[in-house]
Structures are given as C-alpha cells and as structure tokens.
Design a protein around this motif. Structure first.
Motif, mmCIF file in Angstrom:
data_model
loop_
_atom_site.group_PDB
_atom_site.id
_atom_site.type_symbol
_atom_site.label_atom_id
_atom_site.label_comp_id
_atom_site.label_asym_id
_atom_site.label_seq_id
_atom_site.Cartn_x
_atom_site.Cartn_y
_atom_site.Cartn_z
ATOM 1 N N LEU A 10 0.897 -1.134 0.038
ATOM 2 C CA LEU A 10 -0.302 0.143 0.118
ATOM 3 C C LEU A 10 0.826 1.134 0.105
ATOM 4 O O LEU A 10 0.439 2.088 -0.593
ATOM 5 C CB LEU A 10 -0.937 0.076 1.241
ATOM 6 C CG LEU A 10 -1.927 -1.060 1.196
ATOM 7 C CD1 LEU A 10 -2.828 -1.334 2.682
ATOM 8 C CD2 LEU A 10 -3.015 -0.793 0.020
ATOM 9 N N VAL A 11 1.945 1.166 0.846
ATOM 10 C CA VAL A 11 2.905 2.498 0.768
ATOM 11 C C VAL A 11 3.461 2.326 -0.658
ATOM 12 O O VAL A 11 3.663 3.720 -1.125
ATOM 13 C CB VAL A 11 3.823 2.221 1.958
ATOM 14 C CG1 VAL A 11 4.966 3.170 1.742
ATOM 15 C CG2 VAL A 11 3.078 2.241 3.330
ATOM 16 N N LYS A 12 4.066 1.632 -1.208
ATOM 17 C CA LYS A 12 4.592 1.480 -2.316
ATOM 18 C C LYS A 12 3.851 1.822 -3.478
ATOM 19 O O LYS A 12 4.173 2.990 -4.100
ATOM 20 C CB LYS A 12 5.162 0.278 -2.670
ATOM 21 C CG LYS A 12 5.864 -0.096 -4.152
ATOM 22 C CD LYS A 12 6.288 -1.540 -4.497
ATOM 23 C CE LYS A 12 6.881 -1.298 -5.863
ATOM 24 N NZ LYS A 12 7.468 -2.644 -6.302
ATOM 25 N N ARG A 13 2.408 1.797 -3.554
ATOM 26 C CA ARG A 13 1.492 1.945 -4.329
ATOM 27 C C ARG A 13 1.329 3.528 -4.185
ATOM 28 O O ARG A 13 1.235 4.454 -5.136
ATOM 29 C CB ARG A 13 0.108 1.223 -4.232
ATOM 30 C CG ARG A 13 -0.814 1.863 -5.209
ATOM 31 C CD ARG A 13 -0.328 1.116 -6.655
ATOM 32 N NE ARG A 13 -1.522 1.625 -7.681
ATOM 33 C CZ ARG A 13 -1.317 2.205 -8.719
ATOM 34 N NH1 ARG A 13 -0.029 2.076 -9.402
ATOM 35 N NH2 ARG A 13 -2.266 2.387 -9.542
ATOM 36 N N ALA A 14 1.189 3.941 -3.094
ATOM 37 C CA ALA A 14 1.018 5.293 -2.810
ATOM 38 C C ALA A 14 2.183 6.208 -3.161
ATOM 39 O O ALA A 14 1.905 7.468 -3.901
ATOM 40 C CB ALA A 14 0.983 5.639 -1.456
ATOM 41 N N ARG A 15 3.280 5.852 -3.241
ATOM 42 C CA ARG A 15 4.551 6.554 -3.688
ATOM 43 C C ARG A 15 4.437 6.543 -5.173
ATOM 44 O O ARG A 15 4.942 7.566 -5.805
ATOM 45 C CB ARG A 15 5.796 5.574 -2.726
ATOM 46 C CG ARG A 15 5.995 6.168 -1.776
ATOM 47 C CD ARG A 15 7.152 5.002 -1.189
ATOM 48 N NE ARG A 15 7.610 5.385 0.340
ATOM 49 C CZ ARG A 15 8.430 4.509 0.868
ATOM 50 N NH1 ARG A 15 9.185 3.668 0.151
ATOM 51 N NH2 ARG A 15 8.572 4.673 2.223
ATOM 52 N N GLU A 16 3.935 5.477 -5.871
ATOM 53 C CA GLU A 16 4.015 5.332 -7.370
ATOM 54 C C GLU A 16 3.060 6.509 -7.975
ATOM 55 O O GLU A 16 3.276 7.325 -8.874
ATOM 56 C CB GLU A 16 3.796 4.037 -7.774
ATOM 57 C CG GLU A 16 4.750 3.220 -7.472
ATOM 58 C CD GLU A 16 4.235 1.693 -7.886
ATOM 59 O OE1 GLU A 16 3.044 1.656 -8.096
ATOM 60 O OE2 GLU A 16 4.945 0.730 -7.729
ATOM 61 N N PRO A 22 -1.830 13.051 -6.455
ATOM 62 C CA PRO A 22 -1.592 12.865 -5.139
ATOM 63 C C PRO A 22 -2.954 12.747 -4.313
ATOM 64 O O PRO A 22 -2.834 12.166 -3.198
ATOM 65 C CB PRO A 22 -1.306 14.431 -4.774
ATOM 66 C CG PRO A 22 -1.742 15.096 -6.289
ATOM 67 C CD PRO A 22 -1.383 14.256 -6.949
ATOM 68 N N CYS A 23 -4.147 12.831 -4.957
ATOM 69 C CA CYS A 23 -5.314 12.402 -4.289
ATOM 70 C C CYS A 23 -5.697 11.108 -4.221
ATOM 71 O O CYS A 23 -6.037 10.597 -3.220
ATOM 72 C CB CYS A 23 -6.440 13.370 -4.994
ATOM 73 S SG CYS A 23 -6.471 14.982 -4.857
ATOM 74 N N ALA A 53 4.135 18.554 0.382
ATOM 75 C CA ALA A 53 3.334 19.541 -0.261
ATOM 76 C C ALA A 53 3.046 20.769 0.400
ATOM 77 O O ALA A 53 2.229 21.503 0.109
ATOM 78 C CB ALA A 53 1.897 18.821 -0.529
ATOM 79 N N GLU A 54 3.688 21.232 1.424
ATOM 80 C CA GLU A 54 3.677 22.139 2.344
ATOM 81 C C GLU A 54 2.339 22.405 2.755
ATOM 82 O O GLU A 54 2.167 23.633 3.053
ATOM 83 C CB GLU A 54 4.404 23.495 1.334
ATOM 84 C CG GLU A 54 5.635 23.490 1.003
ATOM 85 C CD GLU A 54 6.166 24.547 0.254
ATOM 86 O OE1 GLU A 54 5.510 25.572 0.491
ATOM 87 O OE2 GLU A 54 6.876 24.401 -0.367
ATOM 88 N N ARG A 55 1.673 21.553 3.039
ATOM 89 C CA ARG A 55 0.327 21.376 4.099
ATOM 90 C C ARG A 55 0.604 21.325 5.165
ATOM 91 O O ARG A 55 0.428 20.166 5.866
ATOM 92 C CB ARG A 55 -0.518 20.760 3.326
ATOM 93 C CG ARG A 55 -1.013 20.841 1.711
ATOM 94 C CD ARG A 55 -2.348 19.813 1.496
ATOM 95 N NE ARG A 55 -1.773 18.527 1.213
ATOM 96 C CZ ARG A 55 -1.482 18.104 -0.007
ATOM 97 N NH1 ARG A 55 -1.425 18.709 -1.235
ATOM 98 N NH2 ARG A 55 -0.893 16.974 -0.212
#
Length: 280
Positions: A10-16, A22-23, A53-55
């Motif tokens: 799941l982490v790898k998929r998010a990084r890709e 980004p959403c 993302a500076e949020r």
C-alpha cells in the motif's frame, strides 16, 4: 499475503501515484491507515506527502499523531528536532562579525567525551553561541545520508554549504564530497551561488569544470537546464553556459568577505522547507 507485506504494498502504491495523482495516493494511504492503524510506515508516509506539499496544518496533525502513538520511533524525534532547530535559527539575529576562536577554545573542541559518556553542553543564550551549534546539529542530520552509495545532490549541496562553517576543519569531508561528485560525473545544486562563498570551495568547483578536473557537468545556476538548451550551438558546445558560469564564479569571489554566519542564517531561513523535505 502477510499484514506486513500488505502495508508495504500500500505504501509503495501510494509512492508511485503521489507525483501524478496525489489525491489517489492520499486515498490509498487513508485506506491503508484504516486497515492497519498501528503501522508506523503508513502514517509516516502520509506525513511525508503532506509535509512535502507544504500543507503545514495537516502535516502538523499527522506529526502530532505519530508523536503520541509512536514515541519510540527515532524518525519522529529527528523530525521534531530539525523543525525545532530551524525555528530556533529563524528567531536568531546573526552576529555582525565572525566569532574568533581563542587557542583555549580550539583546544576544548578537540577534547571529545569518552565513549559511553553523555555530552551536556551549556551555551550562553546568544546568537553568537546558539547559531553555530544549530548549524553543527543540522550538518549531522545530513552527513550520514550523503556519504552513501545512493545519489542525493540536494543533500550533498546542503552539506557543502554547511561545511563552510567548520572550515578548515571540515576540509577532509569536503574533499570526500568532491570525490563523490567526480564519481557521479555531474552535480546539480541551483542554490550554490546563493550560499557558497568559501574561496577554497569555489576554486575546487571551478577546477572541476576544466579538462584537468575531468570536465564535470555542474548545474549550479538557476534554470541551467533551460540555459543549456538555449545556448547550445550546432556542435553542442554550450558556450553561453560556460560564460555564465565563469561570470557567476567571478561575482562569487567578490562575496568571499561576507559575514559567513549571516549567509548561513539566510540559508536556514530561506530554504527551511527544502531542508525539511530533504530529510529521508
């Protein structure tokens, strides 16, 4: 598939996905956090995305959650330390002149605590004392990351900037950084001319561009990639970029007399977000 492998997937998929969508990356991590609320890597990845993302509001909430739920994670404390460190530096007024170390102070600096002992330092509450100490701590954050097999020009550039403070004691590490640049055959750090004013460093980088120095490709000017395309002539000789580099070096030499602590103070203030994002 084990829970650990599920989390890693799941982490790898998010990084890709984070650079293009980004959403979607955030949605994957929210799902992952719902399924595995006790997994630190998922929450740290969520924090990293928000931080980069500076949020700041959401990043702050996530960092607080990690502090509460994962107080034993060194990464959390390092993140808090760097943010606190940069906030401290931001509140300082840089000294108007360079502090000169007496022979006694130089001797004390060489006396390192013995192994197994804690090192407690008491500093005067002055910019002259606190700013150099903060710079040393910041350098320590990047030192181990830079001198590895992986390439990270941004962190390497930060190290070059910070090594100016400990000059000439830091010369051996600077030469080690140069060796890495030579091995890479290229180096990109567009903030170079904003913050590097050490004459010895400038001479070494100028030498790298020469035939004797290996003709290392240095991208030290802002938007140099665009400049290369603009100046390239028929046979690919980037005459304009070479001239821009030479003129920039000449201008930089005239800045060698600037107050170094003032330069490094501006570096910490102006590049705060970039410094935090450079952390692993």
């Amino acid at each position: 598939m084990s829970a650990q492998k599920d989390c890693e997937f799941l982490v790898k998929r998010a990084r890709e996905l984070v650079s293009d969508d980004p959403c979607a990356a955030k949605a994957w991590l929210i799902t992952a956090r719902t399924l595995y609320p006790a997994d630190f890597n998922i929450q740290y990845e969520m924090y990293t995305i928000e931080r980069n993302a500076e949020r700041t509001a959401s990043a702050g909430r996530l960092l607080y959650d990690m502090f509460i739920n994962f107080p034993d994670q060194p990464v959390v404390w390092r993140e808090i330390s760097v943010i606190t460190l940069l906030d401290v530096v931001g509140g300082l007024v840089p000294p108007t002149h360079e502090p000169v170390k007496t022979p006694e102070e130089q001797g004390k600096a060489k006396n390192k605590p013995r192994k197994g002992q804690n090192d407690l330092r008491l500093l005067p509450c002055t910019s002259k004392a606190i700013l150099p100490f903060c710079l040393q701590l910041m350098f320590a954050c990047f030192k181990l990351r830079v001198f590895t097999d992986s390439r990270d020009d941004l962190s390497l550039g930060h190290v070059v900037v910070l090594l100016q403070h400990d000059w000439p004691q830091g010369e051996s590490l600077f030469l080690k950084a140069l060796d890495k640049i030579i091995q890479q055959a290229s180096f990109q750090y567009e903030n170079f001319f904003n913050y590097v004013t050490n004459i010895d460093m400038l001479e070494e980088f100028a030498y790298l561009r020469t035939p004797e120095g290996g003709r290392i490709q240095l991208e030290l000017l802002p938007n140099q990639g665009i400049l290369i395309k603009h100046h390239t002539v028929t046979r690919g000789i980037t005459k304009g970029v070479k001239e821009d580099f030479r003129l920039a070096m000449e201008r930089q030499v005239s800045r060698c007399g600037e107050n170094l602590l003032g330069v490094l103070h501006r570096f910490c203030l102006n590049e705060k977000i970039m410094i935090i994002q450079s952390l692993p």
